[in-house]
Structure formats: C-alpha cells, structure tokens
Design a protein around this motif. Structure first.
Motif, PDB file in Angstrom:
ATOM      1  N   VAL A 233       6.724  -2.804  10.640  1.00 64.00           N
ATOM      2  CA  VAL A 233       6.970  -1.438  11.421  1.00 64.00           C
ATOM      3  C   VAL A 233       8.242  -0.889  11.245  1.00 64.00           C
ATOM      4  CG1 VAL A 233       6.697  -0.655  13.798  1.00 64.00           C
ATOM      5  CG2 VAL A 233       5.315  -2.368  13.189  1.00 64.00           C
ATOM      6  N   GLN A 234       8.280   0.374  10.862  1.00 67.80           N
ATOM      7  CA  GLN A 234       9.360   0.720  10.387  1.00 67.80           C
ATOM      8  C   GLN A 234      10.285   1.052  11.975  1.00 67.80           C
ATOM      9  OE1 GLN A 234      10.125   1.146   7.007  1.00 67.80           O
ATOM     10  NE2 GLN A 234       8.536  -0.297   7.355  1.00 67.80           N
ATOM     11  N   GLN A 235      11.560   1.299  11.724  1.00 67.32           N
ATOM     12  CA  GLN A 235      12.553   1.511  12.924  1.00 67.32           C
ATOM     13  C   GLN A 235      12.284   2.863  13.459  1.00 67.32           C
ATOM     14  OE1 GLN A 235      14.131  -1.011  14.493  1.00 67.32           O
ATOM     15  NE2 GLN A 235      13.011  -2.196  13.027  1.00 67.32           N
TER      16      GLN A 235
ATOM     17  N   ARG B  63      -4.610   3.272  13.930  1.00 62.54           N
ATOM     18  CA  ARG B  63      -5.598   2.208  13.582  1.00 62.54           C
ATOM     19  C   ARG B  63      -5.641   2.511  12.191  1.00 62.54           C
ATOM     20  NH1 ARG B  63      -6.849  -1.662  16.472  1.00 62.54           N
ATOM     21  NH2 ARG B  63      -9.041  -1.796  15.771  1.00 62.54           N
ATOM     22  N   ALA B  64      -5.195   1.441  11.547  1.00 62.04           N
ATOM     23  CA  ALA B  64      -5.343   1.415   9.871  1.00 62.04           C
ATOM     24  C   ALA B  64      -6.396   0.617   9.204  1.00 62.04           C
ATOM     25  CB  ALA B  64      -3.863   1.084   9.423  1.00 62.04           C
TER      26      ALA B  64
ATOM     27  N   LEU C 173       0.777  -1.106  -0.039  1.00 64.71           N
ATOM     28  CA  LEU C 173      -0.078   0.013   0.018  1.00 64.71           C
ATOM     29  C   LEU C 173       0.915   1.120  -0.183  1.00 64.71           C
ATOM     30  CD1 LEU C 173      -2.843  -0.787   2.309  1.00 64.71           C
ATOM     31  CD2 LEU C 173      -2.675  -1.506  -0.029  1.00 64.71           C
ATOM     32  N   PRO C 174       0.585   2.256  -0.650  1.00 63.52           N
ATOM     33  CA  PRO C 174       1.317   3.354  -0.616  1.00 63.52           C
ATOM     34  C   PRO C 174       1.364   4.342   0.609  1.00 63.52           C
ATOM     35  CG  PRO C 174      -0.790   3.811  -1.647  1.00 63.52           C
ATOM     36  CD  PRO C 174      -0.863   2.472  -1.437  1.00 63.52           C
ATOM     37  N   GLY C 175       2.476   4.973   0.917  1.00 66.88           N
ATOM     38  CA  GLY C 175       2.718   5.602   2.103  1.00 66.88           C
ATOM     39  C   GLY C 175       2.886   4.716   3.380  1.00 66.88           C
ATOM     40  N   ASN C 176       3.158   5.235   4.514  1.00 68.16           N
ATOM     41  CA  ASN C 176       3.439   4.631   6.091  1.00 68.16           C
ATOM     42  C   ASN C 176       1.793   4.453   6.665  1.00 68.16           C
ATOM     43  OD1 ASN C 176       5.857   3.537   5.250  1.00 68.16           O
ATOM     44  ND2 ASN C 176       6.464   5.328   6.016  1.00 68.16           N
TER      45      ASN C 176
END
Length: 580
Positions: free
Chosen positions: A575-577, A558-559, A551-554
């Motif tokens: 999950v990004q660092q 709640r997603a 999916l585009p972006g981060n």
C-alpha cells in the motif's frame, strides 16, 4: 524400591514377566517382534505409546499396570563440594596473577584470566566467581578451570561505563581480587532477546529473524569437513544453527570424534575432570558462526548416544551444565536448548528438566534464550524459564498449520525447529521433497512463526548435512532465502498473521504490506481489498520459481488479480503512503 512408569525404557520392561504381559496387551505387534522396530526398544514406553497411537484409555491402563512393577532404585553419586582448604594459609589472598584487558566493549565478551594452582582436581576443588558492578547493580559471573593452572571468568557487558569487579574463590590465590575496567560503547548487536511477544531482536534493538538449519554433529567431524561447512554457511540464508555439545550416534553418524568432553574412555568417563581442549574447540566453532552472523542453538542433552553421556547421573549432569554454561554464556550468539527430543531420554524425569533449567538460568548472566525440544510429547512452554517454543512436528500431515494456535496458547515465539527434512532416506522425517519443505516454510512464516531447515540426502560417505555438514545439495535453501528477503522488506522486518478468509495463510502488516499465500490451491484469480482512499502495488509471486511480477499501475478498491493456474503462488500488496 522404585516403580515403572511411562518414562521407563521399553527394553527394561521386557525384562519383567508382568511388563511383557502389559506390553502385549497395549502394543501387541511391538511386544511380539520388537526387533522389527529398529531402536524403538531403547525409547521410553510413553514415547512409543504416542508414536504407535495407543488410545488414551489403553495408555492409562498400561501406566497403572506398570506402576505395580518394582525396579531397583537408581544409585546416585552425591555432589562434590568445593574444597575450602584447597590452599593453605601460607598462600596469600589474591596472589594469583590476573590478566584483564584495560577496556571492553558493550555486547562483546570480556575475559578475565587468573594464573593459579593446578594441584588436586581444580575442576571440583575450586569454586571461582566474580561480581561485576556498575551504578550499584552487581552481577555474579561464575568462572571455570581451563587447564594448566588457567582460570577464566567471561563477562558480556550490556552497558558502557567504569565497571568494578571482585572475586570470590575457595582457592586463596584467586580470592579477593578487585579492580576496575572501562566498557566502551559499540555497535555490536549483542544477544538475541524476545521482542513484541512473538518475535526476536538483538540487544541493540535490531530485528532478528531466526532462519535455522540443523547441523547436529558438525563440530565432531574432521577439520576439513568443518571448514567446508563454514564455507557453505557463509553463502547460505541461515541465521541459526542447531548443534549438539555431546557427539551423536545415529544412522549415517557412526564415526568417532577426535575429542570428548571428559577424561577417560567410553563407559569409564571421569566426569569430575573435563577436557578443556574439547570445549575450546566447541566454543571456537561458535565464534566462527558469530563471525558469519549466525546464532548457535546449543543442544545440551540428546538421546542418540553410545558413550554414556545421557546417563551420567544427576551430580555429573549438574556439574557439566554449570561448566558449559560458564564457558559459553558470555558469547553473544548462544541460545540454550535443554535437549533434542527430551522425551526420548529414559534417564531423565520431568523434575530433571526443571532442575536443569534452573541451573542454566542461574549461571547465565547474559540471559540468553532458552527452550527444550520434543520428540512426540510437546513440553509445557508455560514454564517461566522457557523464552520460546522449540517444536518438531507431531502430526504427519499438519505442521505449520498449528502455529497460530500455539502462539495463542503460550504467548511466546514459536519456532518449528523440525518441520521434516528435505531428503531421500527411507524414513518419513528424512524424505520430504523440496517443494513440501518450502510450502511448510511459507505456511509457518505467514502464520507468525519461524522455522528450521534440514537436509538428509543420501551420501556415499555418510556426509549428510543435517548431521555432519559439508555442502548443501537440495533446492529448498535458495527458496528460503527468497522468502526471507520478502519478509525483510516488510515495514517492520517481520510478518504478523492476518485474519483468514481462506484456509491458506496471509501475513504482514495489515493495510500496509500483505502477503497472501495460496499453498496447494491453484487459483485462476484472487480478489483483494485495498484500504479505502489508498493505492497499492500488486506483485504476483511464484514461490518456487522465485519470480516477482509487478502488475502495471496502481490498484485501488476491490482488485481482481489474475494468476497462473498452478500451486505455490503468492500475492503481495504494498500500500502506497500517498492517498488517492
């Protein structure tokens, strides 16, 4: 006299009037027409009672009735002790020529060969063992006779250094040898061990994921078919192969092998004399698997037999086990399975399996993984010798769904070594669709277990992969490879089960790398929680089409993730660092 029990073969029970009466009450349809149930009459009655879902109270009543029926005692031949006078005093101690490499490498096989006597029966007359020591610790390694006056001791060193050795033997020429050899460091991965309670790693610490397949009798086929099998494995995702030492007699598997483990012929085997050519061939195939990075899950006994190998007697069984373990234990890519479907073997009692386990673990200086595989009755894997649980499904509907409970029950890795085979046979176990195999594999993996594939599509020449090997024709293997790649991308190279909010499983590393599987469900969307203050990349995965849509972006907080309305979808959260 002995008495019948739940382990008595159904065929034997029919020979007694009281036995037939007891069966007629507990299993009326089977007792009236046993011919309608194929080879079921050759199974233990306890296994049949489970298969036919006889109620527990009725089973207890049947065991009680059987316990009053006397049957002749089994005649067991005594063990054969090694001959302390095999060579007379005229033969000098340590006079046999010894061949040992000047150096070996950590986690690789070191082979010591002694050129000794061949008179009498060296398989039973001669006992040979070597003691290897480093820094004061001594390891006993049993030797074996390889024919033509050739005696072999194989050792798998796990530490670099200057190792010392000494030999002991009932043959004077083999006794009393001493020496030193160097073991150099290496990058070899070594034997697989249990790691982090529920998982596996190589001896060097590298993560190992058992992605299994079933090739019960592949080493008993012709050379061209074996070559084709190895070629198929070389491009497959499989890292473990279940394979039998003894040949197998079952549907689609009627051919005679070229080699047998003993001298003699069917029904008249000389169990005191092994055929070295048989075992040389078998271990060469294990080495071939090792070159492909594949572990050999060696099945030591099985019930599918027309040659008499499942009923050799206790002394012959023990002799066979010591011989095969001494031959194979120094090969790094070996696992031990005491039996395939142990509870279908009418000649083995519970105490036999415990004795076998004791022999295998005593003779295996390399401490390979060891388990036992069930038919209908799951073994008690709390046994101290069992390193992991090797299971087949015992419920038509539930298989992978039980993995978390089984992990918790035994505190050991769980491998569903038979989840049902992709195929088109008329048997329930051999007619699972590829879609269902893949679903079970995903369920097993995300619940923290491991699995073994099998393929049973009809072949006009009876070349079914699950028995003989050859070529894969199904659709599940590629999708198993796809899943394993996703697991490998986890920060740990493994998945742990995550707390469930749905009946379908989630696995990964909590808060870092999560895969949520939808199974049969066809959600229009799912809502995921991203750890507070973090961002995540979301992937939508079609587990059948083997596609990943990022999916585009981060995402954060709640997603809501939109999904196509179809089953077998999964969502991955990475999950990004960096923090928000």
């Amino acid at each position: 006299m002995a008495y019948m029990s739940e382990f008595t073969q159904a065929r034997l029970i029919f020979d007694y009037e009281a036995g037939r009466a007891a069966l007629s009450e507990a299993l009326p349809d089977f007792a009236s027409h046993p011919e309608n149930y194929g080879g079921a009459i050759d199974l233990p009655i306890g296994a049949l009672a489970t298969v036919f879902r006889v109620k527990e109270a009725a089973q207890e009543k049947l065991w009680l009735k059987l316990s009053t029926i006397e049957v002749p005692d089994r005649v067991e031949l005594p063990p054969i002790e090694p001959n302390p006078g095999y060579e007379g005093p005229e033969v000098a101690i340590a006079s046999a020529r010894i061949i040992l490499p000047a150096s070996g490498r950590v986690n690789e096989t070191v082979e010591m060969v002694l050129e000794g006597p061949s008179h009498g029966n060296p398989f039973t007359d001669v006992e040979l063992q070597a003691y290897f020591s480093l820094n004061g610790e001594e390891i006993r390694v049993g030797g074996f006779y390889d024919g033509n006056g050739r005696y072999v001791v194989r050792f798998l060193p796990d530490t670099a250094g200057a190792w010392q050795f000494r030999t002991e033997s009932t043959a004077r020429s083999l006794d009393g040898h001493t020496g030193t050899f160097s073991v150099e460091p290496s990058h070899a991965r070594g034997a697989v061990r249990v790691a982090d309670t529920y998982h596996f790693s190589y001896a060097n610490g590298e993560v190992f994921r058992p992605v299994g397949t079933t090739l019960y009798a592949w080493t008993h086929q012709g050379p061209e078919l074996q070559k084709k099998t190895l070629a198929t494995l070389s491009t497959s995702p499989f890292t473990k192969v279940r394979m039998c030492v003894f040949p197998k007699a079952f549907i689609f598997n009627d051919n005679e092998p070229d080699l047998y483990p003993f001298e003699g012929e069917s029904g008249n085997w000389d169990t005191t004399r092994f055929d070295p050519a048989f075992f040389q061939h078998f271990e060469n195939r294990i080495r071939d698997l090792g070159k492909l990075g594949i572990e050999a899950d060696v099945i030591l006994f099985h019930p599918y037999d027309r040659w008499g190998f499942q009923d050799l007697g206790a002394a012959a069984d023990d002799r066979y086990l010591r011989y095969v373990v001494r031959r194979l234990a120094a090969l790094p890519n070996v696992w031990w399975s005491l039996a395939n479907e142990y509870d279908f073997m009418t000649t083995k009692m519970p105490e036999d399996w415990e004795r076998y386990a004791k022999i295998v673990t005593e003779e295996d200086h390399a401490r390979h993984l060891i388990s036992i595989h069930n038919g209908t009755r799951i073994y008690d894997y709390s046994a101290s010798w069992a390193t992991h649980c090797s299971l087949q499904k015992v419920d038509y509907y539930k298989t992978a769904e039980l993995v978390e409970d089984l992990r918790e029950k035994w505190g050991k890795p769980v491998i569903l070594d038979e989840i049902g085979y992709e195929g088109d046979l008329e048997y329930e176990w051999g007619s699972i669709s590829a879609e269902e195999v893949v679903r079970r594999v995903w369920e097993t993996t995300l619940r923290g277990g491991y699995h073994t594939h099998g393929e049973t599509y009809y072949h006009p020449e009876d070349q079914l992969w699950w028995a003989k090997g050859g070529e894969l024709v199904g659709k599940s293997a590629d999708r198993i490879a796809f899943l394993d790649k996703l697991v490998a991308e986890s920060p740990t190279g493994r998945l742990e089960p995550l707390p469930l909010t749905n009946p379908t499983p989630s696995g990964g590393v909590a808060g870092e790398y999560e895969i949520h599987y939808n199974g049969f469900s066809q959600y229009r969307y799912v809502t995921l929680g991203i750890p507070e203050g973090r961002k995540a990349v979301i992937d939508v995965i079609d587990t059948w089409a083997m596609t990943i849509e990022t999916l585009p972006g981060n995402c954060s907080g709640r997603a809501r993730v939109e999904l196509p309305v179809r089953p077998y979808m999964a969502v991955r959260v990475r999950v990004q660092q960096e923090s928000l």
